[in-house]
Design a protein around this motif. Structure first.
Motif, mmCIF file in Angstrom:
data_model
loop_
_atom_site.group_PDB
_atom_site.id
_atom_site.type_symbol
_atom_site.label_atom_id
_atom_site.label_comp_id
_atom_site.label_asym_id
_atom_site.label_seq_id
_atom_site.Cartn_x
_atom_site.Cartn_y
_atom_site.Cartn_z
ATOM 1 N N ASP A 66 0.839 -1.204 0.000
ATOM 2 C CA ASP A 66 0.000 0.000 0.000
ATOM 3 C C ASP A 66 0.872 1.252 0.000
ATOM 4 O O ASP A 66 0.493 2.279 0.527
ATOM 5 C CB ASP A 66 -0.914 -0.015 1.228
ATOM 6 C CG ASP A 66 -2.001 1.032 1.124
ATOM 7 O OD1 ASP A 66 -2.317 1.444 -0.005
ATOM 8 O OD2 ASP A 66 -2.513 1.440 2.169
ATOM 9 N N SER A 67 2.031 1.172 -0.623
ATOM 10 C CA SER A 67 2.992 2.272 -0.579
ATOM 11 C C SER A 67 2.800 3.218 -1.765
ATOM 12 O O SER A 67 1.967 3.006 -2.645
ATOM 13 C CB SER A 67 4.413 1.723 -0.599
ATOM 14 O OG SER A 67 4.662 1.121 -1.856
ATOM 15 N N LEU A 68 3.602 4.270 -1.777
ATOM 16 C CA LEU A 68 3.580 5.231 -2.877
ATOM 17 C C LEU A 68 4.014 4.568 -4.187
ATOM 18 O O LEU A 68 3.479 4.880 -5.248
ATOM 19 C CB LEU A 68 4.485 6.418 -2.554
ATOM 20 C CG LEU A 68 4.522 7.534 -3.581
ATOM 21 C CD1 LEU A 68 3.143 8.157 -3.721
ATOM 22 C CD2 LEU A 68 5.538 8.581 -3.198
ATOM 23 N N TYR A 69 4.984 3.629 -4.105
ATOM 24 C CA TYR A 69 5.410 2.907 -5.310
ATOM 25 C C TYR A 69 4.211 2.213 -5.958
ATOM 26 O O TYR A 69 4.013 2.275 -7.168
ATOM 27 C CB TYR A 69 6.457 1.833 -4.979
ATOM 28 C CG TYR A 69 7.824 2.360 -4.630
ATOM 29 C CD1 TYR A 69 8.494 3.235 -5.465
ATOM 30 C CD2 TYR A 69 8.461 1.948 -3.466
ATOM 31 C CE1 TYR A 69 9.749 3.695 -5.152
ATOM 32 C CE2 TYR A 69 9.720 2.408 -3.136
ATOM 33 C CZ TYR A 69 10.356 3.281 -3.991
ATOM 34 O OH TYR A 69 11.602 3.746 -3.680
ATOM 35 N N SER A 70 3.429 1.553 -5.144
ATOM 36 C CA SER A 70 2.273 0.820 -5.652
ATOM 37 C C SER A 70 1.277 1.756 -6.318
ATOM 38 O O SER A 70 0.742 1.454 -7.386
ATOM 39 C CB SER A 70 1.608 0.073 -4.499
ATOM 40 O OG SER A 70 0.399 -0.501 -4.907
ATOM 41 N N LYS A 71 1.029 2.893 -5.711
ATOM 42 C CA LYS A 71 0.050 3.829 -6.263
ATOM 43 C C LYS A 71 0.537 4.473 -7.552
ATOM 44 O O LYS A 71 -0.227 4.634 -8.507
ATOM 45 C CB LYS A 71 -0.286 4.889 -5.221
ATOM 46 C CG LYS A 71 -1.025 4.295 -4.040
ATOM 47 C CD LYS A 71 -1.160 5.261 -2.916
ATOM 48 C CE LYS A 71 -1.781 4.544 -1.714
ATOM 49 N NZ LYS A 71 -1.717 5.319 -0.507
ATOM 50 N N VAL A 72 1.816 4.821 -7.611
ATOM 51 C CA VAL A 72 2.365 5.442 -8.824
ATOM 52 C C VAL A 72 2.369 4.444 -9.979
ATOM 53 O O VAL A 72 1.989 4.790 -11.107
ATOM 54 C CB VAL A 72 3.780 5.993 -8.546
ATOM 55 C CG1 VAL A 72 4.485 6.385 -9.834
ATOM 56 C CG2 VAL A 72 3.707 7.175 -7.600
ATOM 57 N N ILE A 73 2.763 3.224 -9.714
ATOM 58 C CA ILE A 73 2.751 2.202 -10.767
ATOM 59 C C ILE A 73 1.324 1.960 -11.247
ATOM 60 O O ILE A 73 1.078 1.811 -12.444
ATOM 61 C CB ILE A 73 3.414 0.903 -10.270
ATOM 62 C CG1 ILE A 73 4.912 1.130 -10.049
ATOM 63 C CG2 ILE A 73 3.186 -0.237 -11.246
ATOM 64 C CD1 ILE A 73 5.612 0.001 -9.338
ATOM 65 N N SER A 74 0.379 1.943 -10.319
ATOM 66 C CA SER A 74 -1.021 1.743 -10.704
ATOM 67 C C SER A 74 -1.523 2.878 -11.582
ATOM 68 O O SER A 74 -2.262 2.646 -12.544
ATOM 69 C CB SER A 74 -1.897 1.635 -9.456
ATOM 70 O OG SER A 74 -1.608 0.459 -8.755
ATOM 71 N N ILE A 75 -1.135 4.107 -11.272
ATOM 72 C CA ILE A 75 -1.540 5.235 -12.115
ATOM 73 C C ILE A 75 -0.975 5.074 -13.523
ATOM 74 O O ILE A 75 -1.674 5.315 -14.511
ATOM 75 C CB ILE A 75 -1.090 6.571 -11.485
ATOM 76 C CG1 ILE A 75 -1.973 6.902 -10.292
ATOM 77 C CG2 ILE A 75 -1.130 7.705 -12.501
ATOM 78 C CD1 ILE A 75 -1.531 8.106 -9.505
ATOM 79 N N PHE A 76 0.295 4.635 -13.610
ATOM 80 C CA PHE A 76 0.904 4.456 -14.932
ATOM 81 C C PHE A 76 0.293 3.291 -15.701
ATOM 82 O O PHE A 76 0.477 3.182 -16.904
ATOM 83 C CB PHE A 76 2.416 4.274 -14.816
ATOM 84 C CG PHE A 76 3.146 5.560 -14.605
ATOM 85 C CD1 PHE A 76 3.049 6.603 -15.503
ATOM 86 C CD2 PHE A 76 3.944 5.748 -13.488
ATOM 87 C CE1 PHE A 76 3.719 7.794 -15.311
ATOM 88 C CE2 PHE A 76 4.622 6.930 -13.271
ATOM 89 C CZ PHE A 76 4.500 7.952 -14.190
ATOM 90 N N VAL A 77 -0.430 2.424 -15.034
ATOM 91 C CA VAL A 77 -1.145 1.343 -15.719
ATOM 92 C C VAL A 77 -2.555 1.784 -16.103
ATOM 93 O O VAL A 77 -2.996 1.565 -17.228
ATOM 94 C CB VAL A 77 -1.193 0.081 -14.834
ATOM 95 C CG1 VAL A 77 -2.149 -0.949 -15.413
ATOM 96 C CG2 VAL A 77 0.190 -0.508 -14.671
#
Length: 120
Positions: A66-77
């Motif tokens: 549930d980190s920032l990495y996860s959210k940023v990657i999800s946005i790029f998907v």
């Protein structure tokens, strides 16, 4: 290999009904699935996970799902997918081949204002 990302229960409090906050949490979970999968994949490589500060493996725990990495990657998907779907709905039909126009019945007068072509 079991992915921790896919462990989700919609009825979080176990009362047999879905409330609005449970539906909202499920929507957030669906949004984070691509990023969480990628973070969990990176967590399988200890050197890379240590370099990025990711803890997403059975040995280190799953705090980074549930980190920032996860959210940023999800946005790029999700953003390119969203634009692709929106683009499908706005396709215009192909234009027909431009037909040749008929020449003018009368010639243009000599004093008609036209752009001059300068020779170089």
């Amino acid at each position: 290999m079991e992915f921790q990302t896919f462990n989700w229960v919609m009825d979080i409090d176990g009362n047999g009904t879905l409330s609005l906050w449970e539906i909202w949490e499920t929507i957030r979970w669906v949004f984070r699935v691509p990023g969480s999968l990628m973070v969990e994949f990176i967590g399988q490589f200890p050197a890379l996970a240590h370099l990025l500060g990711i803890s997403a493996s059975p040995e280190t725990g799953y705090a980074s799902l549930d980190s920032l990495y996860s959210k940023v990657i999800s946005i790029f998907v999700w953003l390119p997918l969203l634009f692709w779907v929106l683009g499908l709905g706005s396709k215009t039909p192909r234009r027909q081949a431009v037909q040749k126009t008929e020449p003018l019945a009368l010639p243009m007068p000599e004093d008609y204002p036209v752009l001059r072509h300068y020779r170089s």
